[in-house]
Design an enzyme around this catalytic site. Sequence first.
Site, PDB file in Angstrom:
ATOM      1  CG  ASN A  89       5.599  60.051  25.518  1.00  0.00           C
ATOM      2  OD1 ASN A  89       5.871  59.596  26.619  1.00  0.00           O
ATOM      3  ND2 ASN A  89       4.550  59.647  24.822  1.00  0.00           N
ATOM      4  CG  HIS A 122       9.272  54.845  27.398  1.00  0.00           C
ATOM      5  ND1 HIS A 122       8.697  53.620  27.632  1.00  0.00           N
ATOM      6  CD2 HIS A 122       8.883  55.215  26.155  1.00  0.00           C
ATOM      7  CE1 HIS A 122       8.005  53.249  26.562  1.00  0.00           C
ATOM      8  NE2 HIS A 122       8.095  54.203  25.658  1.00  0.00           N
ATOM      9  CG  HIS A 165      -0.669  57.034  26.846  1.00  0.00           C
ATOM     10  ND1 HIS A 165      -0.405  56.041  25.935  1.00  0.00           N
ATOM     11  CD2 HIS A 165      -1.990  56.932  27.117  1.00  0.00           C
ATOM     12  CE1 HIS A 165      -1.518  55.364  25.678  1.00  0.00           C
ATOM     13  NE2 HIS A 165      -2.493  55.881  26.398  1.00  0.00           N
ATOM     14  NE  ARG A 220      -0.925  51.385  28.458  1.00  0.00           N
ATOM     15  CZ  ARG A 220      -1.099  50.936  27.217  1.00  0.00           C
ATOM     16  NH1 ARG A 220      -0.527  51.544  26.213  1.00  0.00           N
ATOM     17  NH2 ARG A 220      -1.850  49.886  26.994  1.00  0.00           N
ATOM     18  NE  ARG A 246       1.525  48.804  29.376  1.00  0.00           N
ATOM     19  CZ  ARG A 246       1.394  48.445  28.099  1.00  0.00           C
ATOM     20  NH1 ARG A 246       2.347  48.742  27.234  1.00  0.00           N
ATOM     21  NH2 ARG A 246       0.328  47.823  27.683  1.00  0.00           N
ATOM     22  CD  GLU A 277       0.589  59.803  23.565  1.00  0.00           C
ATOM     23  OE1 GLU A 277       0.533  58.606  23.897  1.00  0.00           O
ATOM     24  OE2 GLU A 277       1.544  60.294  22.974  1.00  0.00           O
ATOM     25  CB  THR A 331      -3.813  47.123   9.228  1.00  0.00           C
ATOM     26  OG1 THR A 331      -3.739  48.319   8.476  1.00  0.00           O
ATOM     27  CG2 THR A 331      -4.984  46.285   8.770  1.00  0.00           C
ATOM     28  CD  GLU A 373       1.255  62.315  17.788  1.00  0.00           C
ATOM     29  OE1 GLU A 373       0.810  63.143  18.615  1.00  0.00           O
ATOM     30  OE2 GLU A 373       2.096  61.441  18.085  1.00  0.00           O
ATOM     31  CG  HIS A 408       4.939  55.028  17.659  1.00  0.00           C
ATOM     32  ND1 HIS A 408       4.261  54.873  18.841  1.00  0.00           N
ATOM     33  CD2 HIS A 408       5.634  53.892  17.478  1.00  0.00           C
ATOM     34  CE1 HIS A 408       4.515  53.682  19.344  1.00  0.00           C
ATOM     35  NE2 HIS A 408       5.348  53.065  18.534  1.00  0.00           N
TER      36      HIS A 408
END
Length: 341
Positions: free
Chosen positions: A10, A13, A46, A48, A52, A73, A104, A154, A287
């Site tokens: 990924n 970043h 991803h 978004r 971002r 993603e 949660t 996933e 993750h």
Amino acid sequence: MPRPIHLGVNVDHVATIRQARGTPYPDPVEAALQAEAAGADGITMHLREDRRHVQDADLARMAAGARTKLNLEMAATDEMRDIALRLRPADACIVPERRAELTTEGGLDVLRHRARLADLTAALTAAGIRVSLFIDPDPAQIDASADVGAPVVELHTGRYAGLAGMRGAMGAGSPAADSGGGFAADSAADSAGDSGADSAGDSAPESAGDSAADSVGDSMGDSTGESATDSSCDSASNSAGNSAGDSAGDSMVDSAAESAEFQREWSALTAAVSHAAAAGLIVNAGHGLHYANTARIAALPDIHELNIGHAIVARALTVGFPCAVGEMKRLMVEARGGRHN
Ligand code: PXP
């Protein structure tokens, strides 16, 4: 012969660093091409809703230029569905971006959004895109994912990662060696935030992202010929490799990881992997995985692919992208009982 295990890198970043300044660098697509050359089996981006980090232009370039496969993603929105249908990535992983879509722990609530996810899965599948749902390691969510027609899940490893701690996160002797305790709570909070509940206010203007993408396009691929097996990687690779080897056993877990809470989470995760595989699903996970907590998961024979971003990008700051990817791939393959050359 052990079953192969795949690494999806990924590169979000990389774009995060660019967007922090609105500069044309660093380029996530260039990083992705280096990752592919170094042994990544796929690239994850991803896009978004708030843009971002990854920008539309990055994704378009990646869709056109990926040598392995692109895993998009995306949130379960009409906008993202239309982008996916236009760009046709090999895979699309549906992730939550709003609190209301979360359970949660931070995965999608497939039970609650069954109808919408069934429609989206059908539309993407009809276009030849393999759909994955990012869910907590929860049998009810796994069953619901199979019900809506997704061929892949996933499993969210954020809680596992938080409880396992940070010792050796960046390889043997890394500064994160002893910070297990406080990380669990941070990571639990982050696991929801990163896959998206919070909305960042500090993303760079869209125009900055576009011009970045344009200007680096020409030089793209200049350094992609480097390989993680270059001798320049050897020492770094050994240091992470050693810690990775250890990490399949007891030494990866610090005291936090020995806790009853960790044992419960690990049991839930391994049970979920088996449950999903028994339901006929392809089982991916990701993750919060790093150089010390990944081998333990990679060793599970039903895991097909691990998607890893932050730790690889962080490691790349010290050893470069090809070595950081090569180290991670090697420890995964070795944990599976294979040989990586
Ligand atoms: N898988 C999914 C669905 C994610 O949302 C993320 C985070 O973007 C990852 C994997 C990679 O997580 P990390 O950056 O912590 O390795």
